[in-house]
Design an enzyme around this catalytic site. Structure first.
Site, PDB file in Angstrom:
ATOM      1  N   SER A 579      33.202  22.380  44.812  1.00 47.97           N
ATOM      2  CA  SER A 579      32.951  22.596  43.386  1.00 47.97           C
ATOM      3  C   SER A 579      34.253  22.978  42.712  1.00 47.97           C
ATOM      4  CB  SER A 579      31.913  23.702  43.186  1.00 47.97           C
ATOM      5  OG  SER A 579      31.833  24.078  41.819  1.00 47.97           O
ATOM      6  N   TYR A 592      27.905  32.228  43.496  1.00 51.90           N
ATOM      7  CA  TYR A 592      28.015  30.787  43.685  1.00 51.90           C
ATOM      8  C   TYR A 592      29.467  30.378  43.929  1.00 51.90           C
ATOM      9  CZ  TYR A 592      28.170  25.825  42.442  1.00 51.90           C
ATOM     10  OH  TYR A 592      28.403  24.477  42.451  1.00 51.90           O
TER      11      TYR A 592
END
Length: 703
Positions: A579, A592
């Protein structure tokens, strides 16, 4: 034939086919459509024909497009077609008069190949479907409708030492017998002359090959074919009743055979060195277990197959392994090398002055008592079909031994078919394989947007893919869609929660058992959450790490042993879906983002650890993949919109688009392209790298 019917046939008895002709369906069909209907009925029943095997024909009247005159046209299944799935364009059409006139060019058996070259000159109406080598068999027989099939029950008679006697016993002279002859024009001439010398016969058994029969109409021909196969099956079942198959049982089926196959197949695959990696297929059906566990197993396996249809798929003989020595890698390597040497010797003994170069010497069929049948080939379809064809050979051997002795095809005859120049020409005409043919991939989170797009990209270029996901319904929907698009053979699915080590192991074992190993791991399963630090519970923190860090660790750990087996064949690849947030701090996303960062650093560590075994490990870092994403369809969308103080609707997508340097949306298919690059040979010399697919974000620039 009722005198041969018995209720005491063994569990592996020959299936007895019956007519499936539907008169109401056939009533409105044209002559051409009736031929197709008959062909599809025959081909869709595996007790009647093998996949791609057999051929049918009809002699029909049509109008010559040049002269306007009525002419007789032979409609015959074209080269390479499959009776069960073909359409009308699968038939070759040829002027019958021209076909019959070709005999003036025939001077004897040495002209078989030459005669094939004349067939295109007989083409009717510019039909581009190539005529098969069996076309003369149909042309020279003076009957309107002809079927030539080689089902197991028929080949069992044709490959038995008492086959000719059994043929007389079953049909009382109604069916003739011809000794073995390689398919071609010479066989067609011998068959025609035999039928002419024996008026009134209704068909001919071709030793080692099959049966050919005829009738005056499509329906009569179909039902005649079915009746003959039924007669043969009932006769064999009667003779097999009450006697042990293959001399009785020596090895009982191993209750752990599926697990053993999962462990064994990747090791075998890694030893099958060649130009391309192979895909495996495992079967432990009743017939195979009965054969490999029998007293006569080694004797019969060494004889090889009989029907040309069989050994063209399976090679002339299988490799057999000792089940007590499967844990010994040196034994496996030596066994495969010995097989290659035997194959090279077979080639050297039998080659002609103009034979094509020796092909892949690796075994196709590997048989293990108590375990089953393993086949390896260039792709999953070919591996499965090779296994099925050897299953046919097992049935043939069982039936042949029940009435006499099984007779394999002569070695030189087998070679001359395997290395037939016409067969070689057909192979040379085949298109080049796609780049990922022979490769096997496992994609976690396979039902999500990025996972499904990645799987589709890999499948499109020929890979086999196992999709793993915890959402059973979504996974089934995606795999069903892919099955319609790519065919079902290269696709498998596993319900899998990547936080569960046992579920991951089961998925990896399935990959090994269903395809033979693993070359590409795409770790993609993910979740997303957004909360300020004081609102991040320990449960939320651990949930992110369980999926995004532990899940990637557990998946890679389980896959590494399989990936290592390919060290000698170009290595393998792991791609983590990271990510942008693994590189750039994000507001209200500490759990996250830090979990993603942990996974990315894990990839670097694995790149170091896997390099010696040719395992490349790289990362793709997406950003704002909103369209098609399951993650962005839930709370994450609202949470990120809230973190940026904007509406969760179209404004959110516009926000991310405008934030990027290129001002473009990022789609799941964009991520899939980057994964494909890192998984393929295009990046064969790249490991420990990251590719950002984020439409441009300066903060995320690597290095």
């Amino acid at each position: 034939m009722n005198e041969f019917l018995t209720e005491n046939a063994p569990g592996t008895a020959f299936a007895v086919p019956s007519s499936r002709w539907d008169e109401s369906a056939a009533a409105t069909m044209s002559a051409e459509e009736l031929l197709l209907y008959r062909s599809n009925l025959l081909g869709s029943d595996l007790t009647v024909t093998n996949f791609g095997g057999g051929n049918t024909s009809a002699k029909l009247t049509d109008v010559d497009p040049l002269t306007g005159d009525k002419v007789d046209v032979l409609w015959v299944k074209g080269s390479g077609g499959d009776l069960g799935s073909m359409a009308l364009d699968g038939f070759a059409t040829l002027y019958l008069e021209r076909l019959l006139g070709l005999e003036k060019f025939y001077a004897g058996p040495d002209d078989d190949d030459k005669m094939v070259g004349y067939l295109p000159h007989c083409t009717f109406n510019l039909n581009n479907r190539a005529a098969s080598i069996d076309t003369p068999l149909h042309a020279l027989l003076p009957f309107a409708h002809v079927d030539h099939v080689h089902p197991d029950a028929i080949i069992a008679l044709a490959a038995s030492s008492t086959g000719e006697t059994a043929t007389r016993e079953i049909w009382g002279g109604r069916i003739g017998w011809l000794p073995w002859k390689r398919p071609g024009y010479t066989l067609a001439v011998e068959l025609r002359d035999y039928v002419s010398a024996n008026p009134g016969i209704e068909g001919v058994m071709l030793a080692g090959h099959g049966i050919i029969c005829w009738a005056d109409s499509a329906k009569q021909c179909y039902e005649h074919t079915i009746a003959l196969i039924s007669d043969a099956a009932q006769y064999l079942n009667h003779r097999m009743a009450g006697r042990p198959a293959f001399g009785g049982v020596e090895h009982a089926p191993d209750p752990d055979r599926a697990a053993i196959a999962s462990e064994l197949m990747p090791r075998l695959r890694g030893l099958l060195i060649g130009a391309r990696t192979k895909v495996g297929h495992f079967s432990d059906d009743t017939e195979t277990l009965e054969f490999v566990g029998s007293v006569d197993f080694e004797r019969l396996a060494a004889l090889g197959t009989s029907c040309p249809d069989h050994f063209l798929r399976t090679k002339i003989a299988p490799l057999t392994l000792d089940p007590a020595r499967l844990a010994d890698t040196q034994y496996l390597a030596a066994s495969i090398e010995a097989y290659r040497e035997r194959y090279a010797s077979y080639y050297a003994r039998c080659k002609r002055h103009n034979s094509p170069a020796m092909r892949d010497a690796n075994p196709v069929v590997i048989l293990v008592p108590g375990i089953g049948r393993i086949t390896f080939a260039a792709d999953k379809v070919t591996a499965r079909l090779a296994g099925e064809f050897y299953g046919n050979a097992i049935n043939v051997m069982r039936g042949a031994e029940a009435i006499g002795e099984y007779v394999a095809l002569d070695e030189q005859e087998a070679f001359d078919i395997e290395y037939w120049l016409l067969e070689e020409a057909k192979l040379q005409r085949m298109p080049a394989p796609k780049p990922l043919v022979g490769k096997i991939a496992l994609v976690t989170g396979g039902a999500g947007g990025i996972g499904a797009a990645t799987a589709a990209r890999l499948l499109a270029d020929g890979a086999c893919v196992l999709l793993a996901d915890r959402d059973a319904d979504a996974l089934a929907e995606v795999c069903d869609s892919f099955g319609r698009r790519f065919g079902h053979d290269p696709i498998r699915k596993a319900i899998c929660d990547v936080t569960d080590p046992e579920a991951i192991k089961a998925a990896v074992d399935m990959c090994a058992r269903e395809f033979g190993g693993l070359d590409i791991l795409v770790a993609n399963a993910g979740i997303a959450s957004s909360a300020p630090i004081e609102g991040t519970s320990i449960e939320l923190w651990r949930k992110n790490y369980a999926v995004l860090a532990d899940g990637y660790f557990l998946t890679a750990r389980a896959a590494f042993p399989l990936l290592r087996t390919m060290r000698g064949q170009g290595g393998s690849s792991i791609v983590f879906i990271g990510s942008k947030n693994a590189l750039v701090a994000a507001t209200n996303a500490s759990a996250y983002a830090s979990a993603k960062a942990a996974a990315n650093h894990l990839a670097r560590c694995l790149a170091l650890e896997g390099a010696a075994d040719g395992i490349r490990v790289n990362v793709v870092n997406p950003d704002a993949v909103i369209k098609g994403s399951r993650i962005w369809s839930g709370e994450w969308r609202k949470e990120r919109a809230g973190a940026h103080g904007i509406d969760a609707g179209e404004a959110l997508e516009q926000h991310y688009r405008e934030r990027s340097m290129l001002r473009r949306d990022v789609l799941p298919e964009d991520i899939a392209e980057a994964v494909y690059f890192l998984a393929s040979e295009m990046s064969a010399k790249s490991t420990g790298n990251m590719i950002n697919v984020d439409a441009g974000n300066a903060q995320a620039f690597t290095r």
